[in-house]
Scaffold this motif. Structure first.
Motif, PDB file in Angstrom:
ATOM      1  N   LEU A  52      12.923 -10.202   9.777  1.00 15.21           N
ATOM      2  CA  LEU A  52      12.136 -11.055   9.287  1.00 15.21           C
ATOM      3  C   LEU A  52      10.868 -10.885  10.402  1.00 15.21           C
ATOM      4  O   LEU A  52      10.965 -10.824  11.592  1.00 15.21           O
ATOM      5  N   THR A  53       9.720 -10.765   9.584  1.00 16.92           N
ATOM      6  CA  THR A  53       8.380 -10.382  10.357  1.00 16.92           C
ATOM      7  C   THR A  53       7.592 -11.425   9.886  1.00 16.92           C
ATOM      8  O   THR A  53       7.375 -11.719   8.509  1.00 16.92           O
ATOM      9  N   SER A  75      12.732  -7.337   5.398  1.00 19.87           N
ATOM     10  CA  SER A  75      12.797  -6.029   5.348  1.00 19.87           C
ATOM     11  C   SER A  75      14.396  -5.557   5.308  1.00 19.87           C
ATOM     12  O   SER A  75      15.103  -6.538   5.608  1.00 19.87           O
ATOM     13  N   GLY A  76      14.562  -4.361   4.644  1.00 23.37           N
ATOM     14  CA  GLY A  76      15.941  -3.836   4.799  1.00 23.37           C
ATOM     15  C   GLY A  76      15.839  -2.507   4.383  1.00 23.37           C
ATOM     16  O   GLY A  76      14.988  -1.835   3.935  1.00 23.37           O
ATOM     17  N   SER A 129      18.425  10.458   0.610  1.00 26.74           N
ATOM     18  CA  SER A 129      17.351   9.327   0.561  1.00 26.74           C
ATOM     19  C   SER A 129      17.342   8.292   1.619  1.00 26.74           C
ATOM     20  O   SER A 129      18.387   7.652   1.605  1.00 26.74           O
ATOM     21  N   ILE A 130      16.306   8.178   2.055  1.00 23.01           N
ATOM     22  CA  ILE A 130      16.338   6.652   2.714  1.00 23.01           C
ATOM     23  C   ILE A 130      14.830   5.908   2.267  1.00 23.01           C
ATOM     24  O   ILE A 130      13.926   6.422   1.951  1.00 23.01           O
ATOM     25  N   ALA A 131      15.229   4.803   2.007  1.00 22.29           N
ATOM     26  CA  ALA A 131      14.340   3.719   1.708  1.00 22.29           C
ATOM     27  C   ALA A 131      14.066   2.675   2.596  1.00 22.29           C
ATOM     28  O   ALA A 131      14.969   1.933   2.822  1.00 22.29           O
ATOM     29  N   ARG A 132      12.732   2.281   2.873  1.00 24.80           N
ATOM     30  CA  ARG A 132      12.439   1.167   3.751  1.00 24.80           C
ATOM     31  C   ARG A 132      11.722   0.214   2.774  1.00 24.80           C
ATOM     32  O   ARG A 132      10.665   0.570   2.433  1.00 24.80           O
ATOM     33  N   VAL A 133      12.424  -0.885   2.694  1.00 20.02           N
ATOM     34  CA  VAL A 133      11.985  -1.899   1.425  1.00 20.02           C
ATOM     35  C   VAL A 133      11.533  -3.200   2.316  1.00 20.02           C
ATOM     36  O   VAL A 133      11.976  -3.794   3.140  1.00 20.02           O
ATOM     37  N   GLN A 134      10.213  -3.715   1.823  1.00 18.47           N
ATOM     38  CA  GLN A 134       9.708  -5.094   2.409  1.00 18.47           C
ATOM     39  C   GLN A 134       9.477  -5.764   1.086  1.00 18.47           C
ATOM     40  O   GLN A 134       9.141  -5.574   0.308  1.00 18.47           O
ATOM     41  N   LEU A 135       9.913  -7.114   1.271  1.00 21.46           N
ATOM     42  CA  LEU A 135       9.719  -8.164   0.385  1.00 21.46           C
ATOM     43  C   LEU A 135       8.703  -9.122   0.749  1.00 21.46           C
ATOM     44  O   LEU A 135       8.896  -9.871   2.137  1.00 21.46           O
ATOM     45  N   TYR A 156       7.525  -3.641  -1.600  1.00 25.17           N
ATOM     46  CA  TYR A 156       6.723  -2.579  -0.993  1.00 25.17           C
ATOM     47  C   TYR A 156       7.759  -1.391  -0.459  1.00 25.17           C
ATOM     48  O   TYR A 156       8.645  -1.898   0.538  1.00 25.17           O
ATOM     49  N   VAL A 157       7.922  -0.342  -0.794  1.00 22.18           N
ATOM     50  CA  VAL A 157       8.796   0.563  -0.416  1.00 22.18           C
ATOM     51  C   VAL A 157       8.293   1.942   0.118  1.00 22.18           C
ATOM     52  O   VAL A 157       7.317   2.500  -0.444  1.00 22.18           O
ATOM     53  N   LYS A 158       8.733   2.117   1.171  1.00 25.30           N
ATOM     54  CA  LYS A 158       8.485   3.607   1.831  1.00 25.30           C
ATOM     55  C   LYS A 158       9.643   4.308   1.659  1.00 25.30           C
ATOM     56  O   LYS A 158      10.844   4.189   2.372  1.00 25.30           O
ATOM     57  N   THR A 159       9.856   5.454   0.724  1.00 21.32           N
ATOM     58  CA  THR A 159      11.090   6.081   0.576  1.00 21.32           C
ATOM     59  C   THR A 159      10.707   7.915   0.943  1.00 21.32           C
ATOM     60  O   THR A 159       9.491   8.252   0.672  1.00 21.32           O
ATOM     61  N   ARG A 160      11.629   8.402   1.310  1.00 21.36           N
ATOM     62  CA  ARG A 160      11.431   9.890   1.514  1.00 21.36           C
ATOM     63  C   ARG A 160      12.795  10.530   1.370  1.00 21.36           C
ATOM     64  O   ARG A 160      14.097   9.930   1.526  1.00 21.36           O
ATOM     65  N   GLY A 161      13.058  11.961   1.191  1.00 22.29           N
ATOM     66  CA  GLY A 161      14.296  12.589   1.154  1.00 22.29           C
ATOM     67  C   GLY A 161      14.853  12.400  -0.222  1.00 22.29           C
ATOM     68  O   GLY A 161      14.798  11.569  -1.097  1.00 22.29           O
ATOM     69  N   GLY A 162      15.625  13.307  -0.569  1.00 20.46           N
ATOM     70  CA  GLY A 162      16.369  13.363  -1.775  1.00 20.46           C
ATOM     71  C   GLY A 162      15.586  13.587  -3.378  1.00 20.46           C
ATOM     72  O   GLY A 162      14.440  13.877  -3.173  1.00 20.46           O
TER      73      GLY A 162
END
Length: 136
Positions: free
Chosen positions: A2-3, A12-13, A20-26, A70-76
């Motif tokens: 939580l920020t 975030s999670g 693949s790696i995904a950084r998710v922000q709600l 909002y998602v930052k994803t990379r790989g795969g």
């Protein structure tokens, strides 16, 4: 996690699947999906299957239009990224309310799929494919 940013709470999670790696922000909002700076529909190539997989946790909890994602994803590839987004989204929803965890866990959305590509072995062409056998 939580920020706070501009008086808004950000949940975030992180999700992983294959490479693949995904950084998710709600963020509380209107329900839009932004992946790597692009609208979610165009990033996932307008595939209804990928969109459905990515937003499954929100649909189960009935929070479709309450949070911007909002998602930052990379790989795969897209399949791995969609599954990684689903896991990251489920983990972020658990940070919002612990009661969400029971529903998501019963649906199996908090379990990481550990299947990854098997390594190549020496003497073989791929992980398991052997050279063609010749009798003569």
């Amino acid at each position: 996690m939580l920020t706070r940013y501009n008086n808004k709470t950000i949940y975030s999670g992180t999700g992983r699947r294959k490479k693949s790696i995904a950084r998710v922000q709600l963020i509380p909002g209107s329900g839009k999906l932004i992946i790597n700076g692009l609208p979610g529909e165009s990033y996932l190539q307008f595939s209804p299957n990928y969109l459905r997989i990515s937003c499954t946790p929100l649909n189960i909890l009935g929070l479709d239009k309450e949070y911007d994602i909002y998602v930052k994803t990379r790989g795969g590839g897209l399949t791995g990224q969609a599954d990684a987004i689903r896991l990251g989204l489920a983990r972020a929803l658990c940070n919002i309310n612990l009661e969400n965890r029971m529903m998501l866990k019963s649906e199996g959305l908090l379990r990481r799929d550990a299947r990854i590509k098997e390594r190549k072995k020496y003497g073989l062409r791929k992980a398991r494919k052997a050279p063609q056998y010749s009798k003569r």
